[in-house]
Write a protein that holds these residues in place. Structure first.
Motif, PDB file in Angstrom:
ATOM      1  N   VAL A 210     -15.819 -31.819 -36.955  1.00 52.92           N
ATOM      2  CA  VAL A 210     -15.040 -33.035 -36.827  1.00 52.92           C
ATOM      3  C   VAL A 210     -13.608 -32.594 -36.557  1.00 52.92           C
ATOM      4  N   ALA A 211     -13.035 -33.082 -35.485  1.00 47.64           N
ATOM      5  CA  ALA A 211     -11.668 -32.690 -35.137  1.00 47.64           C
ATOM      6  C   ALA A 211     -10.828 -33.945 -34.896  1.00 47.64           C
ATOM      7  N   PHE A 212      -9.563 -33.861 -35.234  1.00 43.68           N
ATOM      8  CA  PHE A 212      -8.651 -34.963 -34.991  1.00 43.68           C
ATOM      9  C   PHE A 212      -7.236 -34.423 -34.900  1.00 43.68           C
ATOM     10  N   ARG A 213      -6.347 -35.209 -34.331  1.00 39.53           N
ATOM     11  CA  ARG A 213      -4.957 -34.799 -34.151  1.00 39.53           C
ATOM     12  C   ARG A 213      -4.076 -35.514 -35.170  1.00 39.53           C
ATOM     13  N   ILE A 214      -3.074 -34.779 -35.673  1.00 43.99           N
ATOM     14  CA  ILE A 214      -2.101 -35.369 -36.589  1.00 43.99           C
ATOM     15  C   ILE A 214      -0.713 -34.882 -36.195  1.00 43.99           C
TER      16      ILE A 214
ATOM     17  N   LEU B  90      -0.440 -32.786 -45.346  1.00 42.63           N
ATOM     18  CA  LEU B  90      -1.814 -32.357 -45.598  1.00 42.63           C
ATOM     19  C   LEU B  90      -1.850 -30.945 -46.174  1.00 42.63           C
ATOM     20  N   ASN B  91      -1.100 -30.038 -45.587  1.00 42.78           N
ATOM     21  CA  ASN B  91      -1.066 -28.659 -46.087  1.00 42.78           C
ATOM     22  C   ASN B  91      -0.532 -28.591 -47.508  1.00 42.78           C
ATOM     23  N   ASP B  92       0.490 -29.407 -47.812  1.00 42.32           N
ATOM     24  CA  ASP B  92       1.033 -29.444 -49.174  1.00 42.32           C
ATOM     25  C   ASP B  92      -0.017 -29.946 -50.163  1.00 42.32           C
ATOM     26  N   LEU B  93      -0.711 -31.013 -49.790  1.00 50.66           N
ATOM     27  CA  LEU B  93      -1.725 -31.582 -50.683  1.00 50.66           C
ATOM     28  C   LEU B  93      -2.899 -30.625 -50.883  1.00 50.66           C
ATOM     29  N   VAL B  94      -3.279 -29.928 -49.835  1.00 55.11           N
ATOM     30  CA  VAL B  94      -4.358 -28.938 -49.946  1.00 55.11           C
ATOM     31  C   VAL B  94      -3.935 -27.828 -50.904  1.00 55.11           C
TER      32      VAL B  94
ATOM     33  N   LEU C 211      -8.107 -26.391 -53.461  1.00 54.29           N
ATOM     34  CA  LEU C 211      -9.333 -26.381 -52.659  1.00 54.29           C
ATOM     35  C   LEU C 211      -9.052 -25.792 -51.282  1.00 54.29           C
ATOM     36  N   THR C 212     -10.119 -25.508 -50.548  1.00 53.82           N
ATOM     37  CA  THR C 212      -9.937 -25.162 -49.150  1.00 53.82           C
ATOM     38  C   THR C 212      -9.611 -26.446 -48.394  1.00 53.82           C
ATOM     39  N   LYS C 213      -9.022 -26.305 -47.231  1.00 55.04           N
ATOM     40  CA  LYS C 213      -8.681 -27.494 -46.439  1.00 55.04           C
ATOM     41  C   LYS C 213      -9.947 -28.275 -46.098  1.00 55.04           C
ATOM     42  N   GLN C 214     -11.027 -27.570 -45.746  1.00 54.86           N
ATOM     43  CA  GLN C 214     -12.284 -28.240 -45.422  1.00 54.86           C
ATOM     44  C   GLN C 214     -12.798 -29.048 -46.607  1.00 54.86           C
ATOM     45  N   ASP C 215     -12.816 -28.453 -47.796  1.00 53.81           N
ATOM     46  CA  ASP C 215     -13.309 -29.165 -48.975  1.00 53.81           C
ATOM     47  C   ASP C 215     -12.412 -30.343 -49.327  1.00 53.81           C
ATOM     48  N   TYR C 216     -11.098 -30.158 -49.214  1.00 51.55           N
ATOM     49  CA  TYR C 216     -10.166 -31.248 -49.531  1.00 51.55           C
ATOM     50  C   TYR C 216     -10.395 -32.426 -48.584  1.00 51.55           C
TER      51      TYR C 216
ATOM     52  N   THR D 292     -12.987 -33.133 -46.692  1.00 51.80           N
ATOM     53  CA  THR D 292     -14.322 -33.709 -46.878  1.00 51.80           C
ATOM     54  C   THR D 292     -14.347 -34.636 -48.090  1.00 51.80           C
ATOM     55  N   ARG D 293     -13.783 -34.200 -49.201  1.00 53.09           N
ATOM     56  CA  ARG D 293     -13.770 -35.049 -50.407  1.00 53.09           C
ATOM     57  C   ARG D 293     -12.981 -36.319 -50.185  1.00 53.09           C
ATOM     58  N   ARG D 294     -11.823 -36.206 -49.524  1.00 52.11           N
ATOM     59  CA  ARG D 294     -11.005 -37.392 -49.283  1.00 52.11           C
ATOM     60  C   ARG D 294     -11.698 -38.359 -48.323  1.00 52.11           C
ATOM     61  N   LEU D 295     -12.320 -37.837 -47.270  1.00 48.28           N
ATOM     62  CA  LEU D 295     -13.002 -38.697 -46.303  1.00 48.28           C
ATOM     63  C   LEU D 295     -14.190 -39.428 -46.917  1.00 48.28           C
ATOM     64  N   LEU D 296     -14.846 -38.770 -47.851  1.00 45.24           N
ATOM     65  CA  LEU D 296     -16.015 -39.369 -48.492  1.00 45.24           C
ATOM     66  C   LEU D 296     -15.656 -40.128 -49.766  1.00 45.24           C
TER      67      LEU D 296
END
Length: 107
Positions: A16-20, A28-32, A37-42, A44-48
């Motif tokens: 899944v790719a998107f532009r920001i 996003l990097n600060d929150l990760v 967590l890894t960026k992928q896990d962060y 994924t959890r937020r999206l779900l």
């Protein structure tokens, strides 16, 4: 490239790719970093709509320290906090919530 399973034994073969914007990427990097967590896990959890539970570890403490130092420098530079600084205010809110949760672990 060798395929590997995630921690629940599932193949992760969809991308899944998107532009920001630059500002969104920094936030996003600060929150990760603050989540530990890894960026992928962060993401994924937020999206779900799953909770992001921060486990205190040296990496999280270092991220909190670095974020607080950056916020302190920004606040010294600014004359007042305005609605234009919503990323800064949101980061402060996340840090406060994280620190409150980590304080609860120590008790």
């Amino acid at each position: 490239m060798e395929k590997s399973l995630d921690y629940k034994g599932r193949w992760r073969n969809h991308t899944v790719a998107f532009r920001i914007s630059d500002e969104e990427a920094k936030l996003l990097n600060d929150l990760v970093a603050l989540s530990g967590l890894t960026k992928q896990d962060y993401i994924t959890r937020r999206l779900l709509c799953r909770d992001v539970v921060v486990q205190g570890n040296p990496r999280v403490y270092k991220a909190l320290k670095n974020q607080m130092a950056a916020i302190y420098e920004e606040l010294k530079r600014m004359e007042s906090v305005s609605p234009d600084n919503d990323e800064l205010l949101y980061t402060l809110q996340v840090i406060a919530t994280t620190l409150d949760g980590l304080k609860g672990e120590d008790e």
